[in-house]
Design an enzyme around this catalytic site. Sequence first.
Site, short mmCIF file in Angstrom:
data_model
loop_
_atom_site.label_atom_id
_atom_site.label_comp_id
_atom_site.label_asym_id
_atom_site.label_seq_id
_atom_site.Cartn_x
_atom_site.Cartn_y
_atom_site.Cartn_z
N GLY A 182 45.69 -21.29 -3.06
CA GLY A 182 44.42 -20.61 -3.25
C GLY A 182 44.28 -20.10 -4.67
O GLY A 182 45.28 -19.93 -5.39
N CYS A 183 43.06 -19.82 -5.09
CA CYS A 183 42.82 -19.43 -6.48
C CYS A 183 43.36 -18.04 -6.79
O CYS A 183 44.08 -17.85 -7.78
CB CYS A 183 41.33 -19.54 -6.81
N PHE A 184 43.04 -17.05 -5.96
CA PHE A 184 43.62 -15.73 -6.14
C PHE A 184 45.14 -15.80 -6.08
O PHE A 184 45.85 -15.19 -6.88
CB PHE A 184 43.12 -14.76 -5.06
N ALA A 185 45.64 -16.55 -5.11
CA ALA A 185 47.09 -16.65 -4.92
C ALA A 185 47.77 -17.23 -6.16
O ALA A 185 48.82 -16.75 -6.59
CB ALA A 185 47.40 -17.50 -3.70
N CYS B 13 46.74 -17.16 -9.33
CA CYS B 13 46.69 -16.20 -10.44
C CYS B 13 47.69 -15.07 -10.26
O CYS B 13 48.42 -14.71 -11.19
CB CYS B 13 45.27 -15.66 -10.55
#
Length: 322
Positions: A131-134, A136
């Site tokens: 995932g994108c948040f994950a 980062c």
Amino acid sequence: MIRVGIIGGAGYTAGELIRLLINHPDTEIVFVNSTSNAGNLITDVHEGLYGETDLRFTDQLPLDEIDCLFFCTAHGDTKKFMESHSVPDSVKIIDLSMDYRIASPEHDFTYGLPELNRRQICMAKHIANPGCFATCIQLGVLPLAKHLMLNSDLHVNAVTGSTGAGVKPSATSHFSWRNDNISIYKPFTHQHLAEIRQSFCQLQNSFSSEIRFIPMRGNFSRGIFATTYLSCKVDLEEIRKLYDEYYNDHSFTFIVDKNPDLKQVVNTNKCLIYLQKYEDQLLIISMIDNLLKGASGQAVHNMNLMFGLEETIGLHLKPSAF
């Protein structure tokens, strides 16, 4: 030449994936599947690709004509597809949904964070793109986990652009609401927490601290800017050495000396990390483009590794000058 197919071709991540693949020297797009757009030109939806492709969307699935299949589908749809279709054993799969990110004896998907699992990715047949948040947040913290230094709660604030909500309009994604505005959502309960914890435990199996994550919606289109802080008595110079060592042989993550800003990573596959100490608190600033490093760019990175290519091919992207 790697022959690729894409399922779920109308969204933001699919548009970026198509852009990367049509400019990749070692790939050929065989089909882009979208039932609702079948027969339409790709450029009818992804208008930024005018002059770059004359491909059309299709409702067909010629799976026996490809080497690699990308899923840019909504969460839950990849699993449904896999259960109802027979994908040839020779076809490698990269799933951008969250369906297979958590390890389970029920599937053989490898978690596709190259900075964590590069060797496994090189040998994998099926990849679950993070995932994108994950992505980062993990990149900001992985070196600490490797050295068993996650022994206090992590406090994370991260703001994402409107493209993180997907192409389908919603009450919190249309311009008049999003512009000149900011809000939080899913505090402490975001769905990416499970994969973040899984990765930290992979490196530090004693990890049991809380990850207190506050996600925020920003009034910009793309990018994720995350700040993480935790208790840490090690001095900053030593921490910097650990980070430099961890990312020394990784192509897209950089430790910087000056406090960075989000525009430095937008339209790139980079992650920038900045470290700062205040008394016994370590502050970690990390940032990525949510559609590239947080999705399609990382997916192409994984494809390069899976097919034995140099990992940066097709990903030499530059940020805007302004």
